[in-house]
Design a protein around this motif. Sequence first.
Motif, PDB file in Angstrom:
ATOM      1  N   CYS A 142       0.832  -1.208   0.000  1.00 43.05           N
ATOM      2  CA  CYS A 142       0.000   0.000   0.000  1.00 43.05           C
ATOM      3  C   CYS A 142       0.863   1.254   0.000  1.00 43.05           C
ATOM      4  CB  CYS A 142      -0.919   0.007   1.215  1.00 43.05           C
ATOM      5  SG  CYS A 142      -2.277  -1.183   1.145  1.00 43.05           S
ATOM      6  N   ARG A 143       1.934   1.235   0.785  1.00 44.11           N
ATOM      7  CA  ARG A 143       2.835   2.393   0.826  1.00 44.11           C
ATOM      8  C   ARG A 143       3.451   2.647  -0.544  1.00 44.11           C
ATOM      9  NH1 ARG A 143       7.723   3.624   0.528  1.00 44.11           N
ATOM     10  NH2 ARG A 143       8.393   1.452   0.372  1.00 44.11           N
ATOM     11  N   GLN A 144       3.848   1.574  -1.231  1.00 42.83           N
ATOM     12  CA  GLN A 144       4.430   1.726  -2.556  1.00 42.83           C
ATOM     13  C   GLN A 144       3.421   2.279  -3.554  1.00 42.83           C
ATOM     14  OE1 GLN A 144       6.073  -2.105  -3.572  1.00 42.83           O
ATOM     15  NE2 GLN A 144       7.685  -1.983  -2.022  1.00 42.83           N
ATOM     16  N   SER A 145       2.145   1.892  -3.405  1.00 41.71           N
ATOM     17  CA  SER A 145       1.120   2.395  -4.323  1.00 41.71           C
ATOM     18  C   SER A 145       0.803   3.862  -4.073  1.00 41.71           C
ATOM     19  CB  SER A 145      -0.163   1.561  -4.203  1.00 41.71           C
ATOM     20  OG  SER A 145      -0.830   1.795  -2.972  1.00 41.71           O
ATOM     21  N   LEU A 146       1.043   4.344  -2.841  1.00 48.22           N
ATOM     22  CA  LEU A 146       0.744   5.731  -2.495  1.00 48.22           C
ATOM     23  C   LEU A 146       1.947   6.651  -2.624  1.00 48.22           C
ATOM     24  CD1 LEU A 146      -1.415   5.125   0.705  1.00 48.22           C
ATOM     25  CD2 LEU A 146      -2.251   5.866  -1.529  1.00 48.22           C
ATOM     26  N   GLY A 147       3.147   6.140  -2.303  1.00 50.32           N
ATOM     27  CA  GLY A 147       4.350   6.960  -2.303  1.00 50.32           C
ATOM     28  C   GLY A 147       4.809   7.247  -0.885  1.00 50.32           C
ATOM     29  N   ASP A 148       6.119   7.484  -0.726  1.00 48.80           N
ATOM     30  CA  ASP A 148       6.698   7.685   0.600  1.00 48.80           C
ATOM     31  C   ASP A 148       6.168   8.930   1.302  1.00 48.80           C
ATOM     32  OD1 ASP A 148       8.257   5.402   0.450  1.00 48.80           O
ATOM     33  OD2 ASP A 148       9.946   6.451  -0.484  1.00 48.80           O
ATOM     34  N   ASN A 149       5.743   9.942   0.526  1.00 53.48           N
ATOM     35  CA  ASN A 149       5.267  11.178   1.143  1.00 53.48           C
ATOM     36  C   ASN A 149       3.897  11.031   1.787  1.00 53.48           C
ATOM     37  OD1 ASN A 149       4.111  10.869  -1.418  1.00 53.48           O
ATOM     38  ND2 ASN A 149       3.690  13.051  -1.613  1.00 53.48           N
ATOM     39  N   HIS A 150       3.325   9.824   1.744  1.00 49.66           N
ATOM     40  CA  HIS A 150       2.020   9.578   2.357  1.00 49.66           C
ATOM     41  C   HIS A 150       2.142   8.845   3.696  1.00 49.66           C
ATOM     42  CE1 HIS A 150      -0.726  10.794  -0.963  1.00 49.66           C
ATOM     43  NE2 HIS A 150       0.389  10.652  -1.653  1.00 49.66           N
ATOM     44  N   VAL A 151       3.371   8.734   4.218  1.00 53.46           N
ATOM     45  CA  VAL A 151       3.588   8.125   5.526  1.00 53.46           C
ATOM     46  C   VAL A 151       3.465   9.202   6.603  1.00 53.46           C
ATOM     47  CG1 VAL A 151       5.210   6.889   7.016  1.00 53.46           C
ATOM     48  CG2 VAL A 151       5.115   6.379   4.552  1.00 53.46           C
ATOM     49  N   LEU A 152       2.649   8.934   7.638  1.00 57.14           N
ATOM     50  CA  LEU A 152       2.459   9.863   8.749  1.00 57.14           C
ATOM     51  C   LEU A 152       3.220   9.359   9.968  1.00 57.14           C
ATOM     52  CD1 LEU A 152      -1.403  10.524   8.569  1.00 57.14           C
ATOM     53  CD2 LEU A 152       0.428  11.867   7.527  1.00 57.14           C
ATOM     54  N   ASP A 153       4.011  10.236  10.582  1.00 59.91           N
ATOM     55  CA  ASP A 153       4.639   9.837  11.835  1.00 59.91           C
ATOM     56  C   ASP A 153       3.649  10.046  12.979  1.00 59.91           C
ATOM     57  OD1 ASP A 153       4.669  12.563  12.551  1.00 59.91           O
ATOM     58  OD2 ASP A 153       6.710  12.840  11.803  1.00 59.91           O
ATOM     59  N   ALA A 154       4.061   9.672  14.181  1.00 62.34           N
ATOM     60  CA  ALA A 154       3.155   9.719  15.335  1.00 62.34           C
ATOM     61  C   ALA A 154       2.670  11.133  15.626  1.00 62.34           C
ATOM     62  CB  ALA A 154       3.851   9.134  16.564  1.00 62.34           C
ATOM     63  N   VAL A 155       3.544  12.129  15.435  1.00 68.82           N
ATOM     64  CA  VAL A 155       3.166  13.522  15.716  1.00 68.82           C
ATOM     65  C   VAL A 155       2.113  13.998  14.715  1.00 68.82           C
ATOM     66  CG1 VAL A 155       3.997  15.903  15.826  1.00 68.82           C
ATOM     67  CG2 VAL A 155       5.403  14.042  16.768  1.00 68.82           C
ATOM     68  N   GLU A 156       2.354  13.734  13.419  1.00 64.38           N
ATOM     69  CA  GLU A 156       1.397  14.151  12.379  1.00 64.38           C
ATOM     70  C   GLU A 156       0.049  13.464  12.565  1.00 64.38           C
ATOM     71  OE1 GLU A 156       3.447  15.254   8.237  1.00 64.38           O
ATOM     72  OE2 GLU A 156       3.937  13.227   8.936  1.00 64.38           O
ATOM     73  N   LEU A 157       0.096  12.185  12.888  1.00 64.16           N
ATOM     74  CA  LEU A 157      -1.154  11.447  13.070  1.00 64.16           C
ATOM     75  C   LEU A 157      -1.957  12.027  14.233  1.00 64.16           C
ATOM     76  CD1 LEU A 157      -2.857   8.960  12.167  1.00 64.16           C
ATOM     77  CD2 LEU A 157      -1.674   7.671  13.951  1.00 64.16           C
TER      78      LEU A 157
END
Length: 269
Positions: free
Chosen positions: A152-167
């Motif tokens: 799923c991450r590969q289909s979305l791209g690395d810039n779509h990962v949220l760290d704990a603070v952003e989440l």
Amino acid sequence: MGTRTRTDMAAPSQPHQATYDAIVIGAGIQGSFTAYHLAQRHRDTLLLEQTWIPSAWHGVELTHFILPHSRGSSHGQSRITRSAYPQVPYARMMPDSFRLWKQLEEEAGTSLYRGKARGGQRMEGELMQLVGHRRTGLVVLGPAGDPELESCRQSLGDNHVLDAVELAQHFPGLRLHAGEVALWDSTGGVLLADRALRAVQNTPDGDFILDRHPKYSNIIIGAGFSGHGFKLAPVVGKLLCELSLGEEPSHSTAPFAISRFPGVLRAAL
């Protein structure tokens, strides 16, 4: 679905002709989009469903149940839509599907999406830029290193990962546990299923069948849409249309071949 097939109509009082370029059996969401794409290519198309009421839709003669009804899976108000997919073929088809849903909205003059993205101006701006519609967005949570989550991450791209603070900032009700990862799918949202039709079957591996009948090449089969068929219906209908017209499919249909079932399913055909 057969091409250049002679047919008798459901009722003698309904206007009819002796032959059609294509006959689509089953007026669920997949059959309806197949007929839609055929009609856009100026093919005389007959779309068949149980029980008839005379109507016209995008140049297609149509017979169907009065909607909404509870005899199929189209009843109910909503279905999820997203780009995050662990299966590569579906992830590749989704941008085309979003484009076709938007096209249908514009042609029909009605909204098929609803909801507003959460998460602040940055996420909302990204959502509007990518899709052209306001969506709810989708957060996917799971353990780091999980194969499906990584796909799923590969289909979305690395810039779509949220760290704990952003989440926590954008979604206060969600927390990452140790070893977990969060993905933000800005295209995630809601389809108004009660404004559309859907037909559902399923296959042993949970994936579609989009292929020619192994014995009768003028019959095109589309089946196995349970789970994620609705959101991909615009593209599935286009692929079935292309197969019926002998055109090169706009997406690879190799993952959806009947030949992947060497036993019971093929024998039944």
